[in-house]
Design a protein around this motif. Structure first.
Motif, PDB file in Angstrom:
ATOM      1  N   LYS A 142      -0.711  23.765 -28.024  1.00  0.00           N
ATOM      2  CA  LYS A 142       0.326  24.100 -27.036  1.00  0.00           C
ATOM      3  C   LYS A 142      -0.179  24.006 -25.597  1.00  0.00           C
ATOM      4  CE  LYS A 142      -0.429  29.119 -27.316  1.00  0.00           C
ATOM      5  NZ  LYS A 142       0.215  30.418 -27.634  1.00  0.00           N
ATOM      6  N   HIS A 143      -1.482  23.793 -25.424  1.00  0.00           N
ATOM      7  CA  HIS A 143      -2.034  23.709 -24.075  1.00  0.00           C
ATOM      8  C   HIS A 143      -2.644  22.347 -23.761  1.00  0.00           C
ATOM      9  CE1 HIS A 143      -1.334  27.909 -23.168  1.00  0.00           C
ATOM     10  NE2 HIS A 143      -1.939  28.266 -24.289  1.00  0.00           N
ATOM     11  N   GLN A 144      -2.352  21.361 -24.574  1.00  0.00           N
ATOM     12  CA  GLN A 144      -2.879  20.030 -24.319  1.00  0.00           C
ATOM     13  C   GLN A 144      -2.143  19.368 -23.152  1.00  0.00           C
ATOM     14  OE1 GLN A 144      -2.776  17.992 -28.117  1.00  0.00           O
ATOM     15  NE2 GLN A 144      -4.350  19.315 -28.990  1.00  0.00           N
ATOM     16  N   HIS A 145      -2.836  18.434 -22.497  1.00  0.00           N
ATOM     17  CA  HIS A 145      -2.301  17.695 -21.347  1.00  0.00           C
ATOM     18  C   HIS A 145      -2.032  18.607 -20.149  1.00  0.00           C
ATOM     19  CE1 HIS A 145      -1.999  14.352 -24.091  1.00  0.00           C
ATOM     20  NE2 HIS A 145      -1.239  15.059 -24.886  1.00  0.00           N
ATOM     21  N   LYS A 146      -2.881  19.635 -20.015  1.00  0.00           N
ATOM     22  CA  LYS A 146      -2.767  20.545 -18.874  1.00  0.00           C
ATOM     23  C   LYS A 146      -4.082  20.631 -18.091  1.00  0.00           C
ATOM     24  CE  LYS A 146       0.745  23.446 -21.114  1.00  0.00           C
ATOM     25  NZ  LYS A 146       1.098  24.816 -21.590  1.00  0.00           N
ATOM     26  N   GLY A 147      -5.031  19.765 -18.422  1.00  0.00           N
ATOM     27  CA  GLY A 147      -6.286  19.751 -17.690  1.00  0.00           C
ATOM     28  C   GLY A 147      -7.429  20.495 -18.356  1.00  0.00           C
ATOM     29  N   VAL A 148      -7.181  21.061 -19.543  1.00  0.00           N
ATOM     30  CA  VAL A 148      -8.226  21.822 -20.235  1.00  0.00           C
ATOM     31  C   VAL A 148      -9.377  20.901 -20.653  1.00  0.00           C
ATOM     32  CG1 VAL A 148      -8.746  23.315 -22.201  1.00  0.00           C
ATOM     33  CG2 VAL A 148      -6.530  23.505 -21.038  1.00  0.00           C
ATOM     34  N   GLY A 149      -9.024  19.799 -21.321  1.00  0.00           N
ATOM     35  CA  GLY A 149     -10.042  18.864 -21.769  1.00  0.00           C
ATOM     36  C   GLY A 149     -10.828  18.270 -20.618  1.00  0.00           C
ATOM     37  N   THR A 150     -10.163  18.026 -19.505  1.00  0.00           N
ATOM     38  CA  THR A 150     -10.847  17.472 -18.334  1.00  0.00           C
ATOM     39  C   THR A 150     -11.914  18.432 -17.826  1.00  0.00           C
ATOM     40  OG1 THR A 150      -8.903  16.186 -17.688  1.00  0.00           O
ATOM     41  CG2 THR A 150     -10.518  16.663 -15.969  1.00  0.00           C
ATOM     42  N   LEU A 151     -11.604  19.737 -17.797  1.00  0.00           N
ATOM     43  CA  LEU A 151     -12.595  20.720 -17.354  1.00  0.00           C
ATOM     44  C   LEU A 151     -13.812  20.736 -18.276  1.00  0.00           C
ATOM     45  CD1 LEU A 151     -10.541  23.907 -16.335  1.00  0.00           C
ATOM     46  CD2 LEU A 151     -11.958  22.483 -14.855  1.00  0.00           C
ATOM     47  N   LEU A 152     -13.565  20.700 -19.581  1.00  0.00           N
ATOM     48  CA  LEU A 152     -14.650  20.751 -20.556  1.00  0.00           C
ATOM     49  C   LEU A 152     -15.522  19.500 -20.479  1.00  0.00           C
ATOM     50  CD1 LEU A 152     -12.564  22.124 -23.545  1.00  0.00           C
ATOM     51  CD2 LEU A 152     -14.360  23.378 -22.314  1.00  0.00           C
ATOM     52  N   GLN A 153     -14.881  18.361 -20.273  1.00  0.00           N
ATOM     53  CA  GLN A 153     -15.634  17.117 -20.158  1.00  0.00           C
ATOM     54  C   GLN A 153     -16.395  17.054 -18.838  1.00  0.00           C
ATOM     55  OE1 GLN A 153     -14.736  12.400 -20.777  1.00  0.00           O
ATOM     56  NE2 GLN A 153     -13.327  13.510 -19.464  1.00  0.00           N
ATOM     57  N   LYS A 154     -15.753  17.495 -17.771  1.00  0.00           N
ATOM     58  CA  LYS A 154     -16.338  17.380 -16.431  1.00  0.00           C
ATOM     59  C   LYS A 154     -17.606  18.220 -16.302  1.00  0.00           C
ATOM     60  CE  LYS A 154     -14.851  17.209 -11.592  1.00  0.00           C
ATOM     61  NZ  LYS A 154     -15.979  17.961 -11.003  1.00  0.00           N
ATOM     62  N   TRP A 155     -17.689  19.327 -17.044  1.00  0.00           N
ATOM     63  CA  TRP A 155     -18.919  20.124 -17.012  1.00  0.00           C
ATOM     64  C   TRP A 155     -20.105  19.244 -17.386  1.00  0.00           C
ATOM     65  CZ3 TRP A 155     -22.869  21.046 -20.352  1.00  0.00           C
ATOM     66  CH2 TRP A 155     -23.763  22.060 -20.021  1.00  0.00           C
ATOM     67  N   GLY A 156     -19.946  18.466 -18.460  1.00  0.00           N
ATOM     68  CA  GLY A 156     -21.034  17.619 -18.925  1.00  0.00           C
ATOM     69  C   GLY A 156     -21.300  16.442 -18.017  1.00  0.00           C
ATOM     70  N   THR A 157     -20.246  15.777 -17.549  1.00  0.00           N
ATOM     71  CA  THR A 157     -20.463  14.601 -16.708  1.00  0.00           C
ATOM     72  C   THR A 157     -21.019  14.994 -15.332  1.00  0.00           C
ATOM     73  OG1 THR A 157     -18.107  14.619 -16.067  1.00  0.00           O
ATOM     74  CG2 THR A 157     -18.752  13.194 -17.910  1.00  0.00           C
ATOM     75  N   ASP A 158     -20.612  16.159 -14.836  1.00  0.00           N
ATOM     76  CA  ASP A 158     -21.189  16.632 -13.569  1.00  0.00           C
ATOM     77  C   ASP A 158     -22.680  16.924 -13.743  1.00  0.00           C
ATOM     78  OD1 ASP A 158     -18.802  16.407 -12.257  1.00  0.00           O
ATOM     79  OD2 ASP A 158     -18.399  18.563 -12.149  1.00  0.00           O
ATOM     80  N   LEU A 159     -23.044  17.569 -14.858  1.00  0.00           N
ATOM     81  CA  LEU A 159     -24.456  17.852 -15.108  1.00  0.00           C
ATOM     82  C   LEU A 159     -25.230  16.550 -15.280  1.00  0.00           C
ATOM     83  CD1 LEU A 159     -26.799  19.763 -15.666  1.00  0.00           C
ATOM     84  CD2 LEU A 159     -26.063  19.853 -18.069  1.00  0.00           C
ATOM     85  N   ALA A 160     -24.631  15.595 -15.990  1.00  0.00           N
ATOM     86  CA  ALA A 160     -25.295  14.303 -16.186  1.00  0.00           C
ATOM     87  C   ALA A 160     -25.570  13.624 -14.852  1.00  0.00           C
ATOM     88  CB  ALA A 160     -24.435  13.408 -17.076  1.00  0.00           C
ATOM     89  N   ASP A 161     -24.587  13.657 -13.958  1.00  0.00           N
ATOM     90  CA  ASP A 161     -24.793  13.055 -12.637  1.00  0.00           C
ATOM     91  C   ASP A 161     -25.891  13.790 -11.860  1.00  0.00           C
ATOM     92  OD1 ASP A 161     -22.804  11.225 -13.164  1.00  0.00           O
ATOM     93  OD2 ASP A 161     -21.244  12.329 -12.084  1.00  0.00           O
ATOM     94  N   LYS A 162     -25.945  15.092 -12.013  1.00  0.00           N
ATOM     95  CA  LYS A 162     -26.932  15.896 -11.278  1.00  0.00           C
ATOM     96  C   LYS A 162     -28.355  15.593 -11.730  1.00  0.00           C
ATOM     97  CE  LYS A 162     -28.157  20.719 -10.307  1.00  0.00           C
ATOM     98  NZ  LYS A 162     -27.782  22.144 -10.532  1.00  0.00           N
ATOM     99  N   ILE A 163     -28.559  15.420 -13.053  1.00  0.00           N
ATOM    100  CA  ILE A 163     -29.928  15.241 -13.561  1.00  0.00           C
ATOM    101  C   ILE A 163     -30.233  13.791 -13.932  1.00  0.00           C
ATOM    102  CG2 ILE A 163     -29.986  17.610 -14.400  1.00  0.00           C
ATOM    103  CD1 ILE A 163     -29.619  16.580 -17.229  1.00  0.00           C
ATOM    104  N   GLY A 164     -29.276  12.894 -13.679  1.00  0.00           N
ATOM    105  CA  GLY A 164     -29.494  11.474 -13.956  1.00  0.00           C
ATOM    106  C   GLY A 164     -29.514  11.152 -15.436  1.00  0.00           C
ATOM    107  N   ALA A 165     -28.576  11.727 -16.191  1.00  0.00           N
ATOM    108  CA  ALA A 165     -28.551  11.562 -17.644  1.00  0.00           C
ATOM    109  C   ALA A 165     -27.431  10.628 -18.082  1.00  0.00           C
ATOM    110  CB  ALA A 165     -28.364  12.912 -18.329  1.00  0.00           C
ATOM    111  N   ALA A 166     -27.671   9.922 -19.181  1.00  0.00           N
ATOM    112  CA  ALA A 166     -26.609   9.201 -19.878  1.00  0.00           C
ATOM    113  C   ALA A 166     -25.890  10.189 -20.796  1.00  0.00           C
ATOM    114  CB  ALA A 166     -27.196   8.054 -20.697  1.00  0.00           C
ATOM    115  N   CYS A 167     -24.665   9.838 -21.177  1.00  0.00           N
ATOM    116  CA  CYS A 167     -23.886  10.676 -22.088  1.00  0.00           C
ATOM    117  C   CYS A 167     -23.413   9.843 -23.270  1.00  0.00           C
ATOM    118  CB  CYS A 167     -22.651  11.259 -21.409  1.00  0.00           C
ATOM    119  SG  CYS A 167     -22.971  12.330 -20.004  1.00  0.00           S
TER     120      CYS A 167
END
Length: 212
Positions: A142-167
């Motif tokens: 009931k909460h899909q397509h409201k930005g929840v998944g984007t927040l969860l994904q962005k945590w990892g991609t932001d960290l990857a960018d910070k430490i120079g990691a592939a995902c």
């Protein structure tokens, strides 16, 4: 609805594991095999035990939650693995007595896990750390397509960018578009293969995706 990203406590796992299985809807043969009984209270309780055990013994594990601040409800969860300094062992699926109903079910779970993970293990062997792997990401239906998944994904991609990691991530067709928005690229679309003795069981296809 205001969303807040955080880290779940151990006491919160029993509240969000049923939501996780509901969101997956029984469509993933991989999940059904490796984490059986997701539509039953017994299976959900066993999954909670296994999640908490793995969380306690694997230093790479990072669990996240997204909470609806209006209601306090956990509406999405994700589990990333962060391999910053050391590559992980190529694990075999296991669990406590009762995790699978039969020895054959356990054998099938181990076979499908090995096949499902083959592209990831190959990528990790051939590339240097740091590497991040997204193992689980689910959002309450009931909460899909409201930005929840984007927040969860962005945590990892932001960290990857910070430490120079592939995902890396193994995506379903339903989730592929979200990962592509986050910069992931499909490397291979494959059928998860299992031994001949299990050919009568449902097959699964996944997209192996990476983010440089």
């Amino acid at each position: 609805m205001l969303l807040e990203l955080g880290v779940p406590s151990d006491d919160e796992f029993p509240s969000f594991v049923p939501m996780t299985f509901e969101a997956m809807g029984g469509r993933s043969e991989f999940v059904n095999a490796v984490w059986p009984g997701g539509n039953t209270k017994e299976g959900q309780e066993m999954t909670v035990q296994r999640f908490l055990y793995l969380k306690s013994v694997l230093p790479s594990t990072r669990w996240l939650k997204v909470t609806d601040t209006d209601t306090g409800e956990i509406v999405g969860v994700a589990q990333w693995d962060v391999y910053e300094d050391t590559k992980p062992p190529e694990l075999v699926v296991d669990g406590p007595p009762g995790a699978w109903k039969t020895d054959e079910d356990k054998e099938f779970a181990q076979a499908i896990f090995e096949s499902f993970m083959q592209e990831r293990w190959k990528f990790i062997r051939e590339n240097d750390v740091p590497i991040l792997a997204l193992n689980i990401m689910t959002v309450a239906p009931k909460h899909q397509h409201k930005g929840v998944g984007t927040l969860l994904q962005k945590w990892g991609t932001d960290l990857a960018d910070k430490i120079g990691a592939a995902c890396v991530v193994e995506a379903t067709n339903e989730g592929r578009w979200l990962y592509e928005k986050g910069g992931f690229v499909v490397q291979r679309h494959l059928t998860v293969e299992v031994p001949e003795k299990f050919q009568d069981r449902p097959k699964q296809r996944v997209f192996f995706m990476t983010r440089p």
